[in-house]
Write a protein that holds these residues in place. Structure first.
Motif: not given
Length: 235
Positions: A108-116
């Motif tokens: 979930a954190g990886v997905k958030i960071d990719m969006e960032r």
């Protein structure tokens, strides 16, 4: 945060870095400038574990990292965006970014960071399914920086991020570096574009033949007459 003491690195009989000492404090941008062959890239490659020093000490957050593998150093919180970008040309932008987070287990954190990363570099989102090898030089540099950020580093090593880029792209890359620092990142920047690097950094070191010859606040180095003539192209 990072302390290098009396570092000595050689390629066979060729000495690349000799008795080099520098520090990077939390929240700083520290830049290292110097001519080709001065030892700048060697220094970063040694910090990230890609090269092994013959002697000297490198500590990160008070703990020695000499002898650790690059993977272990990334896990400790250091990420390296290398000279020449080194993106995986046959993989897509999205796949390159996922590889930057290979040591993470929080999907979930990886997905958030990719969006960032896509917010920071909109052109990457527009082409996220495109192979990295088909990107322009500037786009590949953006991807290389974004990939290095996907491990959530506390210290980012940037090696020649403006190399070969058009002036407008250079400005964009340095704006991103400042934005990262404003968001709490600590950055060790190696850069031949001394004028821009000194403009955005807090402190700086000048290397000549692998040895620190001048160090201090960047504003002082910008106003140093000898450095202005040697590295900034100014009288």
């Amino acid at each position: 945060m990072l302390e290098i003491r009396n570092l000595f690195v050689a390629y066979g009989k060729i000495v690349a870095v000799s008795k080099l000492s520098l520090t990077v404090n939390e929240g700083e941008i520290v830049t290292v400038v110097g001519s080709n062959g001065a030892g700048k890239t060697t220094t970063l490659r040694t910090v990230s574990g890609m090269l092994k020093p013959q002697s000297g000490e490198i500590s990160f957050k008070g703990r020695s990292i000499v002898g650790l593998s690059p993977e272990a150093i990334v896990t400790r919180g250091i990420s390296h965006s290398p000279e020449g970008r080194m993106v995986f040309g046959r993989l897509t932008i999205t796949e390159n970014l996922k590889l930057g987070a290979y040591n993470r287990k929080d999907a979930a954190g990886v997905k958030i960071d990719m969006e960032r990363m896509f917010e920071m570099f909109p052109v990457l989102e527009q082409r996220k399914s495109q192979r990295a090898g088909t990107l322009s030089g500037g786009e590949q540099q953006m991807l290389a920086i974004a990939r290095s950020l996907m491990s959530r580093p506390t210290l980012l090593l940037l090696d020649e991020p403006s190399l070969g880029l058009a002036p407008l792209l250079v400005e964009q890359i340095f704006d991103v570096v400042v934005e990262l620092r404003n968001e709490g990142a600590t950055i060790l920047l190696v850069e031949q574009n001394a004028n821009e690097a000194l403009r955005i950094s807090d402190r700086a070191y000048v290397l000549e033949t692998g040895t620190v010859t001048v160090e201090g606040p960047s504003i002082e180095l910008i106003n140093n007459p000898q450095l202005r003539a040697a590295y900034l192209g100014l009288d």
